[in-house]
Scaffold this active site. Structure first.
Site, mmCIF file in Angstrom:
data_model
loop_
_atom_site.group_PDB
_atom_site.id
_atom_site.type_symbol
_atom_site.label_atom_id
_atom_site.label_comp_id
_atom_site.label_asym_id
_atom_site.label_seq_id
_atom_site.Cartn_x
_atom_site.Cartn_y
_atom_site.Cartn_z
ATOM 1 N N SER A 43 0.837 -1.214 0.000
ATOM 2 C CA SER A 43 0.000 0.000 0.000
ATOM 3 C C SER A 43 0.868 1.258 0.000
ATOM 4 O O SER A 43 0.600 2.214 -0.735
ATOM 5 C CB SER A 43 -0.885 0.027 1.255
ATOM 6 O OG SER A 43 -1.826 -1.001 1.202
ATOM 7 N N ARG A 47 1.556 4.385 -2.916
ATOM 8 C CA ARG A 47 1.337 5.800 -2.570
ATOM 9 C C ARG A 47 2.622 6.607 -2.708
ATOM 10 O O ARG A 47 2.595 7.757 -3.139
ATOM 11 C CB ARG A 47 0.780 5.886 -1.142
ATOM 12 C CG ARG A 47 -0.682 5.428 -1.075
ATOM 13 C CD ARG A 47 -1.032 4.946 0.311
ATOM 14 N NE ARG A 47 -2.452 4.669 0.496
ATOM 15 C CZ ARG A 47 -3.055 3.522 0.170
ATOM 16 N NH1 ARG A 47 -2.368 2.542 -0.393
ATOM 17 N NH2 ARG A 47 -4.351 3.357 0.400
ATOM 18 N N GLY A 115 -5.662 -3.903 -7.768
ATOM 19 C CA GLY A 115 -6.816 -3.078 -7.427
ATOM 20 C C GLY A 115 -6.395 -1.731 -6.858
ATOM 21 O O GLY A 115 -7.016 -0.701 -7.132
ATOM 22 N N SER A 188 -13.327 1.778 2.850
ATOM 23 C CA SER A 188 -12.335 1.448 1.826
ATOM 24 C C SER A 188 -11.258 2.520 1.759
ATOM 25 O O SER A 188 -11.529 3.673 1.433
ATOM 26 C CB SER A 188 -13.006 1.316 0.451
ATOM 27 O OG SER A 188 -12.008 1.289 -0.551
ATOM 28 N N ASP A 340 -6.933 -8.005 4.557
ATOM 29 C CA ASP A 340 -6.217 -8.915 3.668
ATOM 30 C C ASP A 340 -5.706 -10.160 4.396
ATOM 31 O O ASP A 340 -5.102 -11.043 3.778
ATOM 32 C CB ASP A 340 -5.030 -8.192 3.016
ATOM 33 C CG ASP A 340 -5.505 -7.100 2.065
ATOM 34 O OD1 ASP A 340 -6.632 -7.210 1.539
ATOM 35 O OD2 ASP A 340 -4.754 -6.118 1.864
ATOM 36 N N LYS A 367 -12.449 -9.210 -3.333
ATOM 37 C CA LYS A 367 -10.994 -9.049 -3.420
ATOM 38 C C LYS A 367 -10.483 -9.722 -4.704
ATOM 39 O O LYS A 367 -11.248 -9.952 -5.620
ATOM 40 C CB LYS A 367 -10.344 -9.616 -2.157
ATOM 41 C CG LYS A 367 -10.704 -8.820 -0.903
ATOM 42 C CD LYS A 367 -10.187 -7.400 -0.979
ATOM 43 C CE LYS A 367 -10.609 -6.573 0.211
ATOM 44 N NZ LYS A 367 -10.272 -5.147 0.037
ATOM 45 N N ARG A 371 -12.753 -14.503 -1.659
ATOM 46 C CA ARG A 371 -11.876 -15.164 -0.678
ATOM 47 C C ARG A 371 -12.655 -16.009 0.330
ATOM 48 O O ARG A 371 -12.102 -16.962 0.884
ATOM 49 C CB ARG A 371 -11.030 -14.127 0.065
ATOM 50 C CG ARG A 371 -9.900 -13.619 -0.793
ATOM 51 C CD ARG A 371 -8.930 -12.720 -0.071
ATOM 52 N NE ARG A 371 -7.861 -12.356 -0.998
ATOM 53 C CZ ARG A 371 -7.097 -11.279 -0.901
ATOM 54 N NH1 ARG A 371 -7.283 -10.439 0.098
ATOM 55 N NH2 ARG A 371 -6.164 -11.046 -1.788
HETATM 56 C C1 S3P Z 1 -5.608 -1.272 0.158
HETATM 57 C C2 S3P Z 1 -6.821 -1.259 0.797
HETATM 58 C C3 S3P Z 1 -7.651 -2.464 0.995
HETATM 59 C C4 S3P Z 1 -6.828 -3.741 0.821
HETATM 60 C C5 S3P Z 1 -5.946 -3.695 -0.394
HETATM 61 C C6 S3P Z 1 -4.973 -2.514 -0.306
HETATM 62 C C7 S3P Z 1 -4.910 0.008 -0.041
HETATM 63 O O1 S3P Z 1 -8.676 -2.476 0.029
HETATM 64 O O2 S3P Z 1 -7.683 -4.860 0.746
HETATM 65 O O3 S3P Z 1 -5.192 -4.889 -0.519
HETATM 66 O O4 S3P Z 1 -3.712 -0.001 -0.360
HETATM 67 O O5 S3P Z 1 -5.545 1.055 0.116
HETATM 68 P P1 S3P Z 1 -10.043 -1.612 0.258
HETATM 69 O O6 S3P Z 1 -9.671 -0.212 0.352
HETATM 70 O O7 S3P Z 1 -10.866 -1.914 -0.956
HETATM 71 O O8 S3P Z 1 -10.647 -2.167 1.510
#
Ligand code: S3P
Length: 463
Positions: A43, A47, A115, A188, A340, A367, A371
């Site tokens: 994550s 960023r 994602g 989220s 996760d 996801k 899952r």
């Molecule tokens: C993430 C947020 C989560 C997580 C994903 C990474 C992120 O998803 O499941 O693996 O980096 O912001 P959601 O924001 O959809 O919950």
């Protein structure tokens, strides 16, 4: 909505390389011993790259996760005119173009399995006067993007997803976007981050109101890059407000280790005999450590030694020792802080004494795979009783004097975390566990098999 056939050419772009199967087998293991460094946080790596690209000057990112998901973000930013190089120390050097400084790519952007890349970059593009078509692999194309499209449209962007609300999607950015106040209907971090990243280009204050707090890496890193961002608690909700059109300044960022990846070797040590494993440099953001809290409630011997913070995030070294785990009930409120980690918690629960009940898991269906179904089927294949009732997952542990039978072949649905969770189960089972495909592990933890082998595990590639 755009008719699906219009996108067919893009949707099939990577179909030749989608999901070449690479089965793996994990063998029952004796003691796991040793120390490893946690791989960079996925994550935070996304960023750091994005904010470096939107800053003035040259940023250096040390410890970036060099996994497939991140390489898609690097590729996407390069397509938007950002020069990114890798130096001899493997640092990523990003020549930022400033807020709203990206340029329109000449081709479709393919984000593979990621994602996070898709949702965050949709936010970035929404704040630029340009048009981009995003697509991804089969898994990513099946995931909901309308949750991001909705606020971005409110900000003035044009977003055309498929009829099902997924990728491929065309985004035409607003110039400038409107500053809005947005309350995401589901917790989220990706949606929150997309709105804030679009809000960087807005002339005024963009606010995201969270009724359930999610990981706050975007907020923390925006602060590191010099944005004005405030967080206030009001009547039990979290108000995140960003002042638009800041001048972000280039930074040197050291990426913390990923608690979501560290989870696998740590749980492996808890459930295999005579084991002691140290994972160094793990990010301990309070919105990410629900798994460690749950494991400790289960009786895990998990020692946490705090270290100096990195990138505005708390860090620790974690040591796990073989433990007799007992079942717990994990409340729904904890889900965002371990969203996760349910596949690996389910594996720990399979080895515990009693039935572990995990509530509030509806998001797990959306996801990289469904899952909930993947975990239940995988556990059942390995002789462990598990079932879902609504949004609640129950795993019936085999108890302290027993180990799961294993011997199953687990269908991963090309999901990296399902793959790593079931290889971990194989280490603690009576007989080996085979997963149908380990290729997706590269999307978040490319060194997983090597790290586990270093600790004493046997994981074999099948022809
Ligand atoms: C993430 C947020 C989560 C997580 C994903 C990474 C992120 O998803 O499941 O693996 O980096 O912001 P959601 O924001 O959809 O919950």
């Amino acid at each position: 909505m755009v008719e699906k056939p219009l996108f067919d050419a893009y949707a099939t772009l990577d179909s030749m390389t989608d999901f070449a199967l690479s089965p793996l087998r994990a063998f029952p293991t004796g003691a796991l011993q040793g120390a490893i460094d946690a791989p960079g946080d996925k994550s935070i790596s996304h960023r750091a790259l994005i904010l470096a690209a939107l800053s003035a000057g040259c940023s250096r990112i040390t410890g970036l996760l060099t996994a497939d998901d991140l390489m898609h973000t690097v590729g996407a930013l390069r397509q938007c005119g950002v020069v990114i190089t890798v130096d001899e120390r493997h640092d990523y050097v990003v020549e930022g173009l400033g807020v709203s400084g990206l340029s329109e790519p000449s081709d479709v952007i393919n984000l593979g399995n990621s994602g996070t890349a898709a949702r965050l970059l949709m936010g970035v593009v929404a704040g630029h006067p340009m048009q981009v078509i995003f697509t991804g692999d089969e898994s990513l194309r099946s995931r909901p993007m309308d949750r991001v499209a909705e606020p971005l449209v409110q900000m003035g962007a044009l977003v055309k997803t498929t009829r099902d609300g997924g990728l491929p999607a065309l985004i035409s950015g607003a110039s400038p976007p409107l500053p809005i106040t947005y309350r995401p209907p589901v917790p989220s971090a990706q949606v929150k981050s997309a709105v804030l990243l679009a809000g960087l280009s807005a002339p005024g204050k963009t606010t995201v109101i969270e009724s359930v707090p999610t990981r706050d890496h975007t907020e923390r890193l925006l602060k590191v890059f010099g944005a004005q961002i405030t967080v206030r608690e009001k009547t039990g909700e979290r108000h995140v407000t960003l002042k638009g059109q800041p001048e972000l300044r280039a930074q040197n960022v050291v990426v913390p280790g990923d608690p979501s990846s560290a989870a696998f070797p740590l749980v492996a040590a808890l459930i295999t005999p005579n084991s002691k494993v140290l994972v160094r440099g793990v990010g301990m953001n309070e919105r990410r450590i629900g798994l460690f809290q749950s494991l400790r409630e289960m009786g895990a011997e998990l020692e946490i030694i705090p270290k100096a913070s990195l990138a505005g995030e708390p860090i620790a070294d974690l040591t796990a020792r073989t433990s007799q785990l007992r079942a717990v009930e994990v409340p729904a409120e904890r889900a965002p802080s371990m969203i996760d980690e349910y596949p690996i918690l389910a594996v720990a629960a399979a080895c515990a004494n009693g039935s572990t009940v995990m509530h509030g898991l509806g998001e797990l269906r959306l996801k990289e795979s469904d899952r909930l179904t993947a975990v239940v089927n995988g556990l059942n294949n390995c002789g462990v009783e598990a079932f879902v009732d609504g949004e609640t997952l129950t795993v019936v542990g085999v108890g302290p004097n027993n180990v799961p039978i294993g011997a199953g072949t687990v269908v991963t649905h090309h999901d990296h975390r399902v793959a790593m969770a079931f290889l971990t189960l194989g280490l603690a089972s009576q007989r080996p566990v085979v997963i149908d495909d380990g290729s997706m592990i590269a999307s978040s933890y490319p060194g997983f098999v090597e790290d586990m082998t270093l600790l004493g595990a046997t994981i074999e590639r099948l022809a």
